[in-house]
Design a protein around this motif. Structure first.
Motif, mmCIF file in Angstrom:
data_model
loop_
_atom_site.group_PDB
_atom_site.id
_atom_site.type_symbol
_atom_site.label_atom_id
_atom_site.label_comp_id
_atom_site.label_asym_id
_atom_site.label_seq_id
_atom_site.Cartn_x
_atom_site.Cartn_y
_atom_site.Cartn_z
ATOM 1 N N HIS A 85 105.870 -17.234 -11.576
ATOM 2 C CA HIS A 85 106.835 -16.170 -11.289
ATOM 3 C C HIS A 85 106.229 -14.783 -11.549
ATOM 4 O O HIS A 85 106.830 -13.779 -11.218
ATOM 5 N N VAL A 86 105.031 -14.750 -12.109
ATOM 6 C CA VAL A 86 104.337 -13.490 -12.379
ATOM 7 C C VAL A 86 103.665 -13.021 -11.098
ATOM 8 O O VAL A 86 103.114 -13.808 -10.338
ATOM 9 N N SER A 87 103.713 -11.720 -10.866
ATOM 10 C CA SER A 87 103.134 -11.132 -9.664
ATOM 11 C C SER A 87 102.090 -10.096 -10.058
ATOM 12 O O SER A 87 102.014 -9.687 -11.216
ATOM 13 N N THR A 88 101.288 -9.671 -9.093
ATOM 14 C CA THR A 88 100.361 -8.577 -9.322
ATOM 15 C C THR A 88 100.369 -7.654 -8.112
ATOM 16 O O THR A 88 100.978 -7.965 -7.094
ATOM 17 N N VAL A 89 99.695 -6.530 -8.261
ATOM 18 C CA VAL A 89 99.688 -5.489 -7.233
ATOM 19 C C VAL A 89 98.279 -5.323 -6.693
ATOM 20 O O VAL A 89 97.310 -5.299 -7.455
ATOM 21 N N LEU A 90 98.187 -5.195 -5.375
ATOM 22 C CA LEU A 90 96.915 -4.903 -4.718
ATOM 23 C C LEU A 90 97.041 -3.575 -3.993
ATOM 24 O O LEU A 90 98.058 -3.303 -3.360
ATOM 25 N N GLN A 91 95.989 -2.759 -4.065
ATOM 26 C CA GLN A 91 95.998 -1.420 -3.483
ATOM 27 C C GLN A 91 95.168 -1.392 -2.205
ATOM 28 O O GLN A 91 93.981 -1.702 -2.225
ATOM 29 N N SER A 92 95.794 -0.979 -1.115
ATOM 30 C CA SER A 92 95.115 -1.050 0.185
ATOM 31 C C SER A 92 94.021 -0.007 0.356
ATOM 32 O O SER A 92 93.212 -0.124 1.260
ATOM 33 N N TYR A 93 93.970 0.983 -0.493
ATOM 34 C CA TYR A 93 92.927 1.987 -0.303
ATOM 35 C C TYR A 93 91.590 1.592 -0.919
ATOM 36 O O TYR A 93 90.585 2.254 -0.684
ATOM 37 N N LEU A 94 91.557 0.501 -1.671
ATOM 38 C CA LEU A 94 90.294 0.042 -2.259
ATOM 39 C C LEU A 94 89.552 -0.870 -1.294
ATOM 40 O O LEU A 94 90.140 -1.759 -0.685
ATOM 41 N N VAL A 154 100.515 -2.113 -2.207
ATOM 42 C CA VAL A 154 100.756 -0.669 -2.207
ATOM 43 C C VAL A 154 99.568 0.017 -1.540
ATOM 44 O O VAL A 154 98.518 -0.589 -1.352
ATOM 45 N N LYS A 155 99.743 1.273 -1.234
ATOM 46 C CA LYS A 155 98.617 2.011 -0.638
ATOM 47 C C LYS A 155 97.626 2.452 -1.709
ATOM 48 O O LYS A 155 96.425 2.388 -1.501
ATOM 49 N N GLY A 156 98.096 2.892 -2.854
ATOM 50 C CA GLY A 156 97.235 3.380 -3.928
ATOM 51 C C GLY A 156 97.504 4.850 -4.169
ATOM 52 O O GLY A 156 97.652 5.617 -3.229
ATOM 53 N N ALA A 157 97.545 5.231 -5.435
ATOM 54 C CA ALA A 157 97.972 6.582 -5.767
ATOM 55 C C ALA A 157 96.947 7.388 -6.558
ATOM 56 O O ALA A 157 97.164 8.557 -6.814
ATOM 57 N N TYR A 158 95.859 6.775 -6.956
ATOM 58 C CA TYR A 158 94.902 7.470 -7.799
ATOM 59 C C TYR A 158 93.754 8.018 -6.969
ATOM 60 O O TYR A 158 93.416 7.483 -5.924
ATOM 61 N N ARG A 159 93.149 9.061 -7.443
ATOM 62 C CA ARG A 159 91.993 9.630 -6.753
ATOM 63 C C ARG A 159 90.764 8.808 -7.146
ATOM 64 O O ARG A 159 90.334 8.837 -8.292
ATOM 65 N N GLU A 160 90.252 8.076 -6.177
ATOM 66 C CA GLU A 160 89.059 7.254 -6.396
ATOM 67 C C GLU A 160 87.899 7.837 -5.609
ATOM 68 O O GLU A 160 88.098 8.537 -4.619
ATOM 69 N N SER A 165 89.274 7.167 2.023
ATOM 70 C CA SER A 165 89.913 8.466 1.804
ATOM 71 C C SER A 165 90.748 8.886 3.016
ATOM 72 O O SER A 165 91.590 9.767 2.917
ATOM 73 N N ASP A 166 90.535 8.214 4.125
ATOM 74 C CA ASP A 166 91.241 8.538 5.363
ATOM 75 C C ASP A 166 92.560 7.765 5.429
ATOM 76 O O ASP A 166 92.573 6.531 5.346
ATOM 77 N N LYS A 167 93.673 8.474 5.583
ATOM 78 C CA LYS A 167 95.003 7.838 5.605
ATOM 79 C C LYS A 167 95.108 6.765 6.681
ATOM 80 O O LYS A 167 95.690 5.709 6.456
ATOM 81 N N ARG A 168 94.512 7.026 7.839
ATOM 82 C CA ARG A 168 94.569 6.043 8.920
ATOM 83 C C ARG A 168 93.926 4.722 8.488
ATOM 84 O O ARG A 168 94.465 3.645 8.738
ATOM 85 N N ARG A 169 92.800 4.782 7.816
ATOM 86 C CA ARG A 169 92.112 3.567 7.356
ATOM 87 C C ARG A 169 92.917 2.852 6.271
ATOM 88 O O ARG A 169 92.979 1.626 6.240
ATOM 89 N N VAL A 170 93.522 3.629 5.387
ATOM 90 C CA VAL A 170 94.374 3.040 4.341
ATOM 91 C C VAL A 170 95.539 2.301 4.981
ATOM 92 O O VAL A 170 95.855 1.164 4.611
ATOM 93 N N ASP A 171 96.186 2.930 5.971
ATOM 94 C CA ASP A 171 97.313 2.308 6.655
ATOM 95 C C ASP A 171 96.890 1.052 7.416
ATOM 96 O O ASP A 171 97.598 0.041 7.396
ATOM 97 N N GLU A 172 95.751 1.105 8.101
ATOM 98 C CA GLU A 172 95.250 -0.084 8.813
ATOM 99 C C GLU A 172 95.003 -1.225 7.841
ATOM 100 O O GLU A 172 95.360 -2.381 8.113
ATOM 101 N N ASN A 173 94.378 -0.916 6.719
ATOM 102 C CA ASN A 173 94.103 -1.950 5.730
ATOM 103 C C ASN A 173 95.405 -2.472 5.126
ATOM 104 O O ASN A 173 95.540 -3.670 4.871
ATOM 105 N N TYR A 174 96.375 -1.584 4.914
ATOM 106 C CA TYR A 174 97.675 -1.986 4.385
ATOM 107 C C TYR A 174 98.304 -3.051 5.288
ATOM 108 O O TYR A 174 98.714 -4.120 4.821
#
Length: 138
Positions: free
Chosen positions: A17-26, A48-54, A61-70
């Motif tokens: 029942h435990v879940s985890t989070v994956l960030q699409s911008y990585l 999630v998309k990801g909220a930290y500056r990596e 870093s490109d929003k389009r790539r983050v969205d595609e990966n999401y």
């Protein structure tokens, strides 16, 4: 790595029942997803998309790539049998995921749409009215 190791340990101990989070911008997330999809029973995952500056060495870093990966991560998780938390306020992506579920013949129980409190309440009500699970984070 520590978070995913802990998640796998808990899952292996029967705490499914435990879940985890994956960030699409990585960059690494597609591989992390594949590793988690090997678990039985299939895990519950929040995307999630990801909220930290990596740095550009580890993240898109490109929003389009983050969205595609999401989209790719959500669709892959759903196709593989995972229960997916679709955590985005992007209405276009929400509509596309809803259409994907319908086209793939997957019921609304396979995912839940997740929002922050006060963000897009009309969309939340609309999704719930169409039978989708909606979780609001406060």
């Amino acid at each position: 790595d520590g978070t995913l190791d802990l998640f796998r340990t808990l899952h292996g101990e029967g705490l499914t029942h435990v879940s985890t989070v994956l960030q699409s911008y990585l960059y690494r997330t597609a591989d992390d997803l594949e590793a988690l999809l090997a678990l039985e029973p299939k895990p519950s995952l929040r995307i999630v998309k990801g909220a930290y500056r990596e740095s550009p060495e580890v993240a898109f870093s490109d929003k389009r790539r983050v969205d595609e990966n999401y989209r790719a991560l959500v669709y892959r998780g759903l196709e593989a049998g995972a229960r997916v938390g679709v955590a985005t306020h992007d209405e276009r992506i929400v509509r596309e995921v809803e259409r994907f579920l319908q086209d793939a013949g997957l019921g609304p129980e396979r995912c839940e749409f997740q929002f922050l409190y006060g963000v897009k309440p009309a969309l939340q009500r609309s999704l719930a009215g169409r039978g989708h699970k909606v979780r609001v984070y406060i």
